[in-house]
Write an enzyme that holds these catalytic residues in place. Structure first.
Site, PDB file in Angstrom:
ATOM      1  CD  GLU A  48       4.019  47.464 -20.417  1.00 34.45           C
ATOM      2  OE1 GLU A  48       4.322  46.454 -21.352  1.00 34.45           O
ATOM      3  OE2 GLU A  48       3.010  47.094 -19.600  1.00 34.45           O
ATOM      4  CG  HIS A  56       2.696  51.319 -16.263  1.00 32.18           C
ATOM      5  ND1 HIS A  56       2.930  51.972 -17.552  1.00 32.18           N
ATOM      6  CD2 HIS A  56       2.434  49.975 -16.588  1.00 32.18           C
ATOM      7  CE1 HIS A  56       2.812  51.099 -18.382  1.00 32.18           C
ATOM      8  NE2 HIS A  56       2.468  49.772 -17.732  1.00 32.18           N
ATOM      9  CG  HIS A  63       0.374  50.197 -21.832  1.00 35.57           C
ATOM     10  ND1 HIS A  63      -0.720  49.867 -21.204  1.00 35.57           N
ATOM     11  CD2 HIS A  63       1.426  49.380 -21.089  1.00 35.57           C
ATOM     12  CE1 HIS A  63      -0.666  49.352 -19.960  1.00 35.57           C
ATOM     13  NE2 HIS A  63       0.769  49.206 -19.816  1.00 35.57           N
ATOM     14  CG  ASP A  91       3.029  45.805 -16.821  1.00 39.12           C
ATOM     15  OD1 ASP A  91       2.940  47.197 -16.699  1.00 39.12           O
ATOM     16  OD2 ASP A  91       2.169  45.157 -17.262  1.00 39.12           O
TER      17      ASP A  91
HETATM   18 MN    MN Z   1       1.714  47.921 -18.587  1.00 36.99          MN
END
Ligand code: MN
Length: 317
Positions: free
Chosen positions: A7, A9, A160, A280
């Site tokens: 995850e 980004h 998400h 993340d």
């Molecule tokens: Mn995220």
């Protein structure tokens, strides 16, 4: 230990930027950090991966991306542009980066074609969808051909978080409560439950969904899901109990959840075979996430599964 993170980004020109959109919401130090790292895909990011022992980051466009685009045609072309951009960035670091497709769900047929292009031509490993598209959820009947193609391609779909389409008053007055403090988990866990209650997994028994943040609370709620499911009249008759679908069709990542009790619950609920490491990035700290999983009170075979083996198998890396 070697790690794969799922995850993670990035942002590119022409899309909503979490930092800029949240300028009046976030602390200045956090805004600076997001500004510096979200659009950066070389030294800083690779250095953060190296420090955390992350071999491969599977990259995805930061939420909400095209999911909030009102014009379907613009969503289609913007998603293609995001995917082409990502493919070019992966080509610069082919052993360190992999990709999840960004999909224009406003136009279901185009989303199917774009998924196919991303998997078969660009070599992406699945799709990451930033929740509902203008209030339309993925259990909608218009998406049956999409799920059919997902099943045929044998790739996972990561759901998400995104803002709720309409903000309930419980989130008033407290910055962040509607977002990553609480609202996104309620929204995204609810989205996954819609897929279960719609009978999607009876129709396509091989589908796999990935949820971040330790499964958006679902592992903690399995008993209650079943207990309360029994008292409501179902819209669709299911073959199994809700908890069975969570256990069979959902993978949880550790993205943004460095808490040993939550990890223990997630492993107990889903099995270590369905838990995968993630950070993340850049909204969370890679090193903190790595130290958490390295020190977590789990067996070494479990740690290997969670750090990289499960992801390598699911994504065919
Ligand atoms: Mn995220």
């Amino acid at each position: 230990m070697k790690k794969i993170a799922l995850e993670e980004h990035f942002w590119t020109e022409g899309f909503p930027h979490t930092g800029k959109a949240g300028a009046d919401l976030f602390e200045p130090w956090f805004l600076r950090l997001i500004d510096e790292r979200l659009g950066e895909l070389s030294e800083l990011r690779i250095a953060a991966m190296d420090a955390a022992g992350i071999d491969v980051s599977v990259l995805s466009l930061i939420s909400p991306g095209v999911q909030i685009e009102r014009d379907a045609a613009r969503a289609v072309s913007a998603a293609q542009r995001a995917n082409d951009f990502l493919a070019a960035e992966i080509a610069k670091h082919p052993t360190r980066y992999a990709g999840f497709a960004h999909l224009p769900m406003q136009e279901p047929r185009a989303a199917v074609n774009e998924l196919e292009r991303c998997i078969t031509s660009l070599g992406f490993k699945g799709a990451l969808i930033n929740g509902h598209s203008n209030g339309v959820y993925l259990d909608d009947a218009r998406y049956l051909p999409f799920w059919e193609r997902v099943a045929a391609l044998g790739v996972p779909v990561y759901i998400h978080p995104v803002h709720m389409a309409v903000r309930p008053p419980v989130f008033d007055d407290y910055p962040g409560l509607a977002a990553s403090i609480w609202g996104w988990t309620a929204e995204t866990g609810g989205h996954a439950l819609r897929l279960i209650l719609s009978g999607l997994f009876d129709r396509f028994p091989t589908l796999n969904i990935i949820l971040g943040h330790m499964g958006e609370m679902l592992p903690f709620c399995l008993w209650r899901l079943d207990s309360r499911f029994k008292i409501y009249r179902p819209k669709v008759k299911l073959e199994r109990m809700p908890s069975d679908y969570v256990r069979r069709h959902i993978y949880a990542t550790t993205a943004g959840a460095c808490q040993p009790e939550a990890l223990a619950c997630t492993i107990a609920a889903l099995g270590a075979e369905r838990v995968m490491f993630s950070v993340d990035y850049p909204l969370e700290d890679s090193l903190e996430a790595a130290r958490f999983i390295e020190a977590a009170p789990i067996s070494e075979p479990e740690r290997e599964l969670i750090c990289w083996k499960n992801a390598a198998k699911l994504l065919r890396l």
